[in-house]
Design a protein around this motif. Structure first.
Motif, PDB file in Angstrom:
ATOM      1  N   SER A   1       0.827  -1.207   0.000  1.00 57.30           N
ATOM      2  CA  SER A   1       0.000   0.000   0.000  1.00 57.30           C
ATOM      3  C   SER A   1       0.862   1.258   0.000  1.00 57.30           C
ATOM      4  O   SER A   1       1.788   1.384   0.804  1.00 57.30           O
ATOM      5  CB  SER A   1      -0.906  -0.016   1.240  1.00 57.30           C
ATOM      6  N   ASP A   2       0.535   2.202  -0.898  1.00 55.98           N
ATOM      7  CA  ASP A   2       1.265   3.475  -0.935  1.00 55.98           C
ATOM      8  C   ASP A   2       1.095   4.219   0.387  1.00 55.98           C
ATOM      9  O   ASP A   2       0.023   4.231   0.995  1.00 55.98           O
ATOM     10  CB  ASP A   2       0.744   4.341  -2.082  1.00 55.98           C
ATOM     11  N   GLN A   3       2.149   4.858   0.822  1.00 58.26           N
ATOM     12  CA  GLN A   3       2.201   5.571   2.097  1.00 58.26           C
ATOM     13  C   GLN A   3       1.103   6.624   2.245  1.00 58.26           C
ATOM     14  O   GLN A   3       0.619   6.879   3.343  1.00 58.26           O
ATOM     15  CB  GLN A   3       3.580   6.237   2.206  1.00 58.26           C
ATOM     16  N   LEU A   4       0.669   7.238   1.149  1.00 55.75           N
ATOM     17  CA  LEU A   4      -0.306   8.321   1.218  1.00 55.75           C
ATOM     18  C   LEU A   4      -1.693   7.920   0.713  1.00 55.75           C
ATOM     19  O   LEU A   4      -2.505   8.778   0.369  1.00 55.75           O
ATOM     20  CB  LEU A   4       0.193   9.547   0.446  1.00 55.75           C
ATOM     21  N   ASN A   5      -1.976   6.623   0.703  1.00 56.41           N
ATOM     22  CA  ASN A   5      -3.298   6.180   0.274  1.00 56.41           C
ATOM     23  C   ASN A   5      -4.392   6.772   1.151  1.00 56.41           C
ATOM     24  O   ASN A   5      -4.182   7.067   2.331  1.00 56.41           O
ATOM     25  CB  ASN A   5      -3.388   4.653   0.308  1.00 56.41           C
TER      26      ASN A   5
ATOM     27  N   ASP B   1      -1.674  -9.637   5.170  1.00 55.66           N
ATOM     28  CA  ASP B   1      -0.714  -8.709   5.770  1.00 55.66           C
ATOM     29  C   ASP B   1      -0.623  -7.464   4.894  1.00 55.66           C
ATOM     30  O   ASP B   1      -0.895  -7.515   3.688  1.00 55.66           O
ATOM     31  CB  ASP B   1       0.673  -9.359   5.872  1.00 55.66           C
ATOM     32  N   THR B   2      -0.221  -6.353   5.501  1.00 61.36           N
ATOM     33  CA  THR B   2      -0.056  -5.102   4.746  1.00 61.36           C
ATOM     34  C   THR B   2       1.366  -4.586   4.910  1.00 61.36           C
ATOM     35  O   THR B   2       1.895  -4.516   6.024  1.00 61.36           O
ATOM     36  CB  THR B   2      -1.045  -4.027   5.225  1.00 61.36           C
ATOM     37  N   VAL B   3       1.978  -4.227   3.794  1.00 61.00           N
ATOM     38  CA  VAL B   3       3.306  -3.621   3.779  1.00 61.00           C
ATOM     39  C   VAL B   3       3.172  -2.261   3.096  1.00 61.00           C
ATOM     40  O   VAL B   3       2.626  -2.163   1.991  1.00 61.00           O
ATOM     41  CB  VAL B   3       4.317  -4.503   3.013  1.00 61.00           C
ATOM     42  N   VAL B   4       3.647  -1.211   3.747  1.00 57.34           N
ATOM     43  CA  VAL B   4       3.533   0.142   3.204  1.00 57.34           C
ATOM     44  C   VAL B   4       4.827   0.511   2.474  1.00 57.34           C
ATOM     45  O   VAL B   4       5.920   0.341   3.011  1.00 57.34           O
ATOM     46  CB  VAL B   4       3.249   1.164   4.324  1.00 57.34           C
ATOM     47  N   TYR B   5       4.691   1.009   1.235  1.00 54.50           N
ATOM     48  CA  TYR B   5       5.876   1.491   0.512  1.00 54.50           C
ATOM     49  C   TYR B   5       5.853   3.014   0.437  1.00 54.50           C
ATOM     50  O   TYR B   5       4.793   3.641   0.499  1.00 54.50           O
ATOM     51  CB  TYR B   5       5.992   0.868  -0.880  1.00 54.50           C
ATOM     52  N   ARG B   6       7.030   3.619   0.338  1.00 50.86           N
ATOM     53  CA  ARG B   6       7.146   5.074   0.313  1.00 50.86           C
ATOM     54  C   ARG B   6       6.368   5.654  -0.861  1.00 50.86           C
ATOM     55  O   ARG B   6       6.300   5.052  -1.932  1.00 50.86           O
ATOM     56  CB  ARG B   6       8.613   5.508   0.267  1.00 50.86           C
ATOM     57  N   HIS B   7       5.822   6.840  -0.651  1.00 49.93           N
ATOM     58  CA  HIS B   7       4.913   7.456  -1.624  1.00 49.93           C
ATOM     59  C   HIS B   7       5.504   7.518  -3.024  1.00 49.93           C
ATOM     60  O   HIS B   7       6.518   8.177  -3.253  1.00 49.93           O
ATOM     61  CB  HIS B   7       4.546   8.862  -1.147  1.00 49.93           C
ATOM     62  N   MET B   8       4.902   6.769  -3.932  1.00 48.81           N
ATOM     63  CA  MET B   8       5.260   6.749  -5.356  1.00 48.81           C
ATOM     64  C   MET B   8       6.739   6.428  -5.589  1.00 48.81           C
ATOM     65  O   MET B   8       7.303   6.791  -6.629  1.00 48.81           O
ATOM     66  CB  MET B   8       4.892   8.079  -6.032  1.00 48.81           C
ATOM     67  N   ASP B   9       7.365   5.727  -4.650  1.00 49.82           N
ATOM     68  CA  ASP B   9       8.772   5.362  -4.766  1.00 49.82           C
ATOM     69  C   ASP B   9       8.854   3.967  -5.393  1.00 49.82           C
ATOM     70  O   ASP B   9       8.642   2.956  -4.724  1.00 49.82           O
ATOM     71  CB  ASP B   9       9.427   5.377  -3.381  1.00 49.82           C
ATOM     72  N   MET B  10       9.149   3.919  -6.671  1.00 52.48           N
ATOM     73  CA  MET B  10       9.130   2.644  -7.389  1.00 52.48           C
ATOM     74  C   MET B  10      10.282   1.725  -6.995  1.00 52.48           C
ATOM     75  O   MET B  10      10.150   0.498  -7.061  1.00 52.48           O
ATOM     76  CB  MET B  10       9.148   2.901  -8.904  1.00 52.48           C
ATOM     77  N   ASP B  11      11.404   2.305  -6.571  1.00 56.03           N
ATOM     78  CA  ASP B  11      12.508   1.467  -6.089  1.00 56.03           C
ATOM     79  C   ASP B  11      12.102   0.768  -4.797  1.00 56.03           C
ATOM     80  O   ASP B  11      12.371  -0.431  -4.613  1.00 56.03           O
ATOM     81  CB  ASP B  11      13.764   2.312  -5.855  1.00 56.03           C
ATOM     82  N   ASP B  12      11.458   1.514  -3.904  1.00 62.13           N
ATOM     83  CA  ASP B  12      10.998   0.921  -2.642  1.00 62.13           C
ATOM     84  C   ASP B  12       9.925  -0.128  -2.896  1.00 62.13           C
ATOM     85  O   ASP B  12       9.912  -1.188  -2.269  1.00 62.13           O
ATOM     86  CB  ASP B  12      10.473   2.008  -1.714  1.00 62.13           C
ATOM     87  N   LEU B  13       9.013   0.163  -3.827  1.00 68.14           N
ATOM     88  CA  LEU B  13       7.981  -0.814  -4.159  1.00 68.14           C
ATOM     89  C   LEU B  13       8.604  -2.091  -4.714  1.00 68.14           C
ATOM     90  O   LEU B  13       8.210  -3.207  -4.322  1.00 68.14           O
ATOM     91  CB  LEU B  13       6.998  -0.218  -5.177  1.00 68.14           C
ATOM     92  N   GLU B  14       9.583  -1.950  -5.603  1.00 67.90           N
ATOM     93  CA  GLU B  14      10.217  -3.140  -6.169  1.00 67.90           C
ATOM     94  C   GLU B  14      10.931  -3.955  -5.091  1.00 67.90           C
ATOM     95  O   GLU B  14      10.854  -5.192  -5.073  1.00 67.90           O
ATOM     96  CB  GLU B  14      11.194  -2.762  -7.274  1.00 67.90           C
TER      97      GLU B  14
END
Length: 389
Positions: free
Chosen positions: A128-132, A146-159
């Motif tokens: 889930s994006d940090q700013l959803n 489970d939920t894992v939050v990735y940094r807002h629109m950060d594609m490296d973090d999402l990957e």
């Protein structure tokens, strides 16, 4: 201690922090010029982006359905609440979003909760994006996954997080299309590319993009020319009515009809609302004139505020966040705007992070050049007075 005494203590702490909220009374239709708490104001905080909420064609469509179907739906869709208008609107939404099928919910909030609480299973994970939006966050909380939050629109973090979650049975990437507080646009093309690489499903809440982004207003998907697995949206913003929806494959919609508790146990929206929304989609599909006017206003206001020296967040969407920073100064700024006849409430924590308090402007096609000139003049004078610019 009596419960009221305890609640007073909690409210006092909210007031001391400068984040106390109260309701304002809007008199009249949702147009830019309104009487609020007895004072004439120009509204700059409405999500009525295309000005359709008060359009005569929508009102006429609702009135006609109201006479035929009555004021309320009387029950859930699975009991007495289903009508020809519900089914007609769902077909319209599916065509508009280029999906096989769609399902109406009573709000976009309930659509998000319904999808996220019913679809992912125990062995799955949601990224889930940090700013959803809060509705997506609440949906994640109610999910079995489970939920894992990735940094807002950060594609490296999402990957990285997609790579780290390969042990799960399924991965669901969940993102807003346009983020409501920052006005940023999710890089949906990159998200879908990553999803394919790491065998994930993509769920997009397109609330603030539907009717606005894309050549025909189709939303974030059309804007990037890609198609996520599931699109969730609302009828309460650019569409100008009420309700929410989920769109995707026919099997997915059949699954929701049988599993989404916020659909099964919720009273259906009135047929009159469906008729008005259908008319709105007809207008959005037929002409892009209102969108063109809207974006000319957006470009003008964003450029002018930046030239004044304001910190303006976001991209070219109708949401223009002007960051002031300090919470109390932001509240003072909003009060001075109201003294000038401009209604644009302060956005404060916990809605945004500490130090990120802002005036969140939302632009509509119904604003006039006179409205814009008054807005910009007021921002210049108040910014100078409060030593912000």
């Amino acid at each position: 201690m009596k419960i009221d005494a305890w609640l007073h203590e909690r409210l006092d702490s909210v007031k001391e922090a400068g984040v106390y909220r109260n309701l304002r009374t809007m008199n009249g239709a949702p147009v830019p010029e309104r009487r609020i708490d007895g004072k004439n104001q120009t509204v700059w905080s409405s999500n009525n982006y295309l000005g359709l909420a008060s359009h005569s064609r929508l009102i006429s469509a609702a009135q006609e359905a109201l006479q035929q179907f009555g004021a309320g739906s009387s029950g859930s869709r699975l009991t007495t609440g289903n009508s020809a208008w519900h089914e007609k609107l769902e077909k319209k939404i599916a065509g508009f979003k280029r999906t096989e099928a769609a399902l109406l919910f009573s709000s976009g909030y309930l659509a998000n909760i319904g999808v996220l609480s019913s679809l992912p299973e125990t062995e799955d994970v949601i990224l889930s994006d940090q700013l959803n939006h809060a509705s997506m966050i609440d949906g994640c909380r109610l999910s079995k996954a489970d939920t894992v939050v990735y940094r807002h629109m950060d594609m490296d973090d999402l990957e990285n997080k997609l790579n780290d979650t390969q042990r799960y049975q399924r991965r669901f990437i969940v993102t807003d299309g346009v983020f409501s507080m920052d006005g940023t646009i999710a890089p949906l093309d990159q998200i879908i590319s990553l999803a394919k690489r790491y065998h994930a499903f993509v769920i997009v809440d397109d609330a603030h993009a539907t009717g606005v982004l894309g050549e025909s207003g189709g939303g974030t998907s059309e804007y990037f020319g890609v198609y996520p697995d599931i699109v969730i949206g609302t009828l309460s913003k650019a569409v100008g009515t009420e309700g929410g929806f989920a769109a995707g494959s026919a099997v997915f919609i059949d699954f929701l009809l049988n599993h989404a508790r916020t659909f099964i146990f919720q009273t259906a929206i009135p047929p009159a609302s469906c008729a008005a929304a259908y008319e709105a989609f007809e207008m959005i599909e037929a002409s892009g004139e209102k969108r063109e006017l809207l974006f000319s206003y957006i470009n003008m206001i964003r450029t002018s505020l930046k030239d004044m020296g304001y910190l303006v967040k976001g991209e070219h969407t109708p949401i223009i966040p002007v960051v002031i920073g300090d919470t109390r100064k932001t509240v003072t700024f909003a009060e001075k705007l109201q003294d000038n006849g401009i209604y644009a409430p302060a956005i404060r924590p916990p809605t945004v992070a500490p130090g990120e308090s802002r005036i969140r402007l939302t632009i509509t096609a119904d604003h006039s050049m006179g409205d814009i000139e008054h807005l910009l003049t007021s921002f210049h004078s108040i910014g100078k007075e409060l030593h912000i610019i």
